[in-house]
Design a protein around this motif. Structure first.
Motif, PDB file in Angstrom:
ATOM      1  N   GLY A 148       0.817  -1.208   0.000  1.00 20.27           N
ATOM      2  CA  GLY A 148       0.000   0.000   0.000  1.00 20.27           C
ATOM      3  C   GLY A 148       0.851   1.258   0.000  1.00 20.27           C
ATOM      4  N   VAL A 149       1.950   1.232   0.747  1.00 21.70           N
ATOM      5  CA  VAL A 149       2.878   2.367   0.761  1.00 21.70           C
ATOM      6  C   VAL A 149       3.456   2.592  -0.633  1.00 21.70           C
ATOM      7  N   ALA A 150       3.891   1.508  -1.263  1.00 20.92           N
ATOM      8  CA  ALA A 150       4.493   1.622  -2.592  1.00 20.92           C
ATOM      9  C   ALA A 150       3.488   2.150  -3.608  1.00 20.92           C
ATOM     10  N   ARG A 151       2.281   1.602  -3.575  1.00 23.20           N
ATOM     11  CA  ARG A 151       1.260   2.062  -4.524  1.00 23.20           C
ATOM     12  C   ARG A 151       0.931   3.540  -4.300  1.00 23.20           C
ATOM     13  N   SER A 152       0.843   3.942  -3.041  1.00 21.03           N
ATOM     14  CA  SER A 152       0.522   5.336  -2.728  1.00 21.03           C
ATOM     15  C   SER A 152       1.602   6.269  -3.256  1.00 21.03           C
ATOM     16  N   ALA A 153       2.861   5.888  -3.098  1.00 22.85           N
ATOM     17  CA  ALA A 153       3.970   6.714  -3.577  1.00 22.85           C
ATOM     18  C   ALA A 153       3.941   6.834  -5.097  1.00 22.85           C
ATOM     19  N   ILE A 154       3.644   5.726  -5.773  1.00 22.40           N
ATOM     20  CA  ILE A 154       3.610   5.737  -7.242  1.00 22.40           C
ATOM     21  C   ILE A 154       2.452   6.591  -7.743  1.00 22.40           C
ATOM     22  N   GLU A 155       1.289   6.467  -7.102  1.00 20.05           N
ATOM     23  CA  GLU A 155       0.134   7.283  -7.485  1.00 20.05           C
ATOM     24  C   GLU A 155       0.446   8.767  -7.316  1.00 20.05           C
ATOM     25  N   SER A 156       1.062   9.114  -6.175  1.00 16.34           N
ATOM     26  CA  SER A 156       1.415  10.507  -5.911  1.00 16.34           C
ATOM     27  C   SER A 156       2.422  11.017  -6.938  1.00 16.34           C
ATOM     28  N   ALA A 157       3.377  10.160  -7.310  1.00 15.39           N
ATOM     29  CA  ALA A 157       4.378  10.548  -8.306  1.00 15.39           C
ATOM     30  C   ALA A 157       3.711  10.904  -9.626  1.00 15.39           C
ATOM     31  N   ALA A 158       2.783  10.055 -10.077  1.00 13.11           N
ATOM     32  CA  ALA A 158       2.125  10.286 -11.360  1.00 13.11           C
ATOM     33  C   ALA A 158       1.245  11.536 -11.325  1.00 13.11           C
ATOM     34  N   GLU A 159       0.432  11.662 -10.292  1.00 11.25           N
ATOM     35  CA  GLU A 159      -0.497  12.794 -10.206  1.00 11.25           C
ATOM     36  C   GLU A 159       0.245  14.114 -10.053  1.00 11.25           C
ATOM     37  N   ASN A 160       1.283  14.118  -9.231  1.00 13.74           N
ATOM     38  CA  ASN A 160       2.019  15.360  -9.000  1.00 13.74           C
ATOM     39  C   ASN A 160       2.923  15.731 -10.172  1.00 13.74           C
ATOM     40  N   PHE A 161       3.302  14.758 -10.984  1.00 14.59           N
ATOM     41  CA  PHE A 161       4.033  15.097 -12.200  1.00 14.59           C
ATOM     42  C   PHE A 161       3.135  15.908 -13.121  1.00 14.59           C
ATOM     43  N   SER A 162       1.848  15.573 -13.115  1.00 14.72           N
ATOM     44  CA  SER A 162       0.896  16.307 -13.940  1.00 14.72           C
ATOM     45  C   SER A 162       0.659  17.713 -13.412  1.00 14.72           C
ATOM     46  N   ASP A 163       0.232  17.832 -12.133  1.00 18.76           N
ATOM     47  CA  ASP A 163      -0.121  19.175 -11.648  1.00 18.76           C
ATOM     48  C   ASP A 163       1.050  19.926 -11.040  1.00 18.76           C
ATOM     49  N   GLY A 164       2.218  19.268 -10.912  1.00 14.72           N
ATOM     50  CA  GLY A 164       3.389  19.954 -10.393  1.00 14.72           C
ATOM     51  C   GLY A 164       4.394  20.339 -11.460  1.00 14.72           C
ATOM     52  N   LEU A 165       4.275  19.732 -12.641  1.00  5.69           N
ATOM     53  CA  LEU A 165       5.231  20.056 -13.705  1.00  5.69           C
ATOM     54  C   LEU A 165       4.541  20.307 -15.046  1.00  5.69           C
ATOM     55  N   VAL A 166       3.831  19.300 -15.549  1.00  2.00           N
ATOM     56  CA  VAL A 166       3.265  19.424 -16.894  1.00  2.00           C
ATOM     57  C   VAL A 166       2.244  20.560 -16.977  1.00  2.00           C
ATOM     58  N   ALA A 167       1.312  20.604 -16.032  1.00  7.10           N
ATOM     59  CA  ALA A 167       0.264  21.633 -16.088  1.00  7.10           C
ATOM     60  C   ALA A 167       0.821  23.055 -15.928  1.00  7.10           C
ATOM     61  N   PRO A 168       1.644  23.311 -14.888  1.00  8.25           N
ATOM     62  CA  PRO A 168       2.182  24.674 -14.792  1.00  8.25           C
ATOM     63  C   PRO A 168       3.059  25.051 -15.980  1.00  8.25           C
ATOM     64  N   LEU A 169       3.813  24.103 -16.507  1.00  8.70           N
ATOM     65  CA  LEU A 169       4.640  24.401 -17.681  1.00  8.70           C
ATOM     66  C   LEU A 169       3.762  24.663 -18.903  1.00  8.70           C
ATOM     67  N   PHE A 170       2.709  23.873 -19.038  1.00 13.18           N
ATOM     68  CA  PHE A 170       1.780  24.063 -20.162  1.00 13.18           C
ATOM     69  C   PHE A 170       1.250  25.491 -20.179  1.00 13.18           C
ATOM     70  N   TRP A 171       0.799  25.981 -19.028  1.00 11.08           N
ATOM     71  CA  TRP A 171       0.242  27.334 -18.972  1.00 11.08           C
ATOM     72  C   TRP A 171       1.337  28.399 -19.031  1.00 11.08           C
ATOM     73  N   PHE A 172       2.542  28.042 -18.609  1.00 11.83           N
ATOM     74  CA  PHE A 172       3.696  28.930 -18.738  1.00 11.83           C
ATOM     75  C   PHE A 172       4.003  29.154 -20.216  1.00 11.83           C
ATOM     76  N   VAL A 173       3.962  28.074 -20.998  1.00 11.62           N
ATOM     77  CA  VAL A 173       4.240  28.162 -22.434  1.00 11.62           C
ATOM     78  C   VAL A 173       3.100  28.874 -23.163  1.00 11.62           C
TER      79      VAL A 173
END
Length: 308
Positions: free
Chosen positions: A133-158
């Motif tokens: 459960g710990v491992a799955r939670s970390a992986i889920e957080s990694a995927a979701e935060n890559f979207s709203d922590g990098l891709v989304a802000p960069l998308f609107w930056f561009v």
């Protein structure tokens, strides 16, 4: 080229603790502004309709304030350089990888240590969480935060320059603070939550595609969509579904919030449920490959703009 340099600077230095021990982080300042607005305009004695109207006005005020701030920064003699640093500090690739990797490192020591580390990046209950459960939670957080922590802000930056970046970040921060369906915030945070959904709609689906390309997975996008729509969020399920297939694991599933076990559906149900620290590290590798694709895309856009 500003977004490109911001991407590179974030990957190089991340969030230096020595700096933020002396001055407040831009995201922290945004959080304080949102908290002030919540305390000032979200009165427990108001009816739901009044709270919703106040929330809409606060959301508009937050957007307007970030737009004005961006215009001021861009008008300064050193505005170009300030924009690069602001962009770097509001993108979160390096710090995300560090937090997720810390969970894998802790999991190698003990499940108890890993629960503490994963509790820093997820909102669910971690007491009694299994190793898997710990491992799955970390992986889920990694995927979701890559979207709203990098891709989304960069998308609107561009797309919209520094105003786009600052507006996205304050709306996303507001959603994480007042966008919950609680008695206090269900109406007041409605506007920020819905605007966050709109701003993340394209980036979330773009993130899923980037992750699949980085992992060289040939999954059908219709399969990703089938799993994505199971998620309670209209956007978070997309990067999560892509990462699940990239690693061959099953994510989501039953988990506990505030002492209540909730029977959420599995994402990539046919995948392995026994995720471990090696899968967490594999997710980090996928995210760095995804970052490289994002960087290449930002460079292409910058070159096209330079030519045109």
């Amino acid at each position: 080229m500003i977004p490109v340099f911001a991407l590179l600077l974030d990957a190089l230095i991340g969030d230096p603790k020595s700096l933020w021990s002396k001055i407040p982080h831009p995201a922290v300042m945004m959080g304080k502004l949102i908290d002030w607005a919540d305390q000032r305009f979200n009165d427990d004695d108001d009816d739901e309709a009044t709270r919703k109207v106040n929330g809409i006005l606060v959301c508009l005020g937050l957007v307007a304030s970030m737009f004005a701030l961006a215009l001021i920064i861009c008008s300064l003699p050193l505005g170009w350089y300030i924009s690069v640093f602001v962009g770097a500090f509001l993108l979160a690739q390096r710090s995300l990888i560090q937090h997720v990797q810390a969970v894998a490192d802790a999991l190698r020591m003990s499940t108890a240590d890993a629960r503490i580390m994963v509790g820093r990046i997820v909102g669910r209950d971690t007491n009694g969480m299994s190793r898997e459960g710990v491992a799955r939670s970390a992986i889920e957080s990694a995927a979701e935060n890559f979207s709203d922590g990098l891709v989304a802000p960069l998308f609107w930056f561009v797309v919209a320059g520094l105003p786009g970046l600052l507006i996205y970040k304050i709306v996303n921060t507001a959603d994480s603070m007042i966008g919950y369906r609680t008695p206090r915030h269900n109406s007041f945070g409605w506007a920020c939550a819905r605007l966050d959904d709109v701003l993340n709609w394209i980036p979330a689906r773009l993130t899923a595609l980037i992750i699949l390309l980085a992992a060289r997975v040939t999954a059908k996008f219709t399969d990703i969509r089938t799993d994505a729509i199971k998620h309670r969020s209209p956007n978070a399920g997309w990067p999560e579904a892509a990462m699940a297939r990239a690693l061959g694991v099953a994510l989501a599933g039953p988990r506990s919030y505030e002492g209540e076990m909730r029977d959420f559906p599995w994402v990539n149900e046919q995948g392995r449920q026994n995720a471990n620290e090696a899968d967490i590290e594999a997710a980090c590798l996928v995210l760095w490959k995804s970052w490289a694709i994002v960087l290449a895309g930002a460079l292409v856009v910058a070159m096209i703009r330079a030519i045109c």
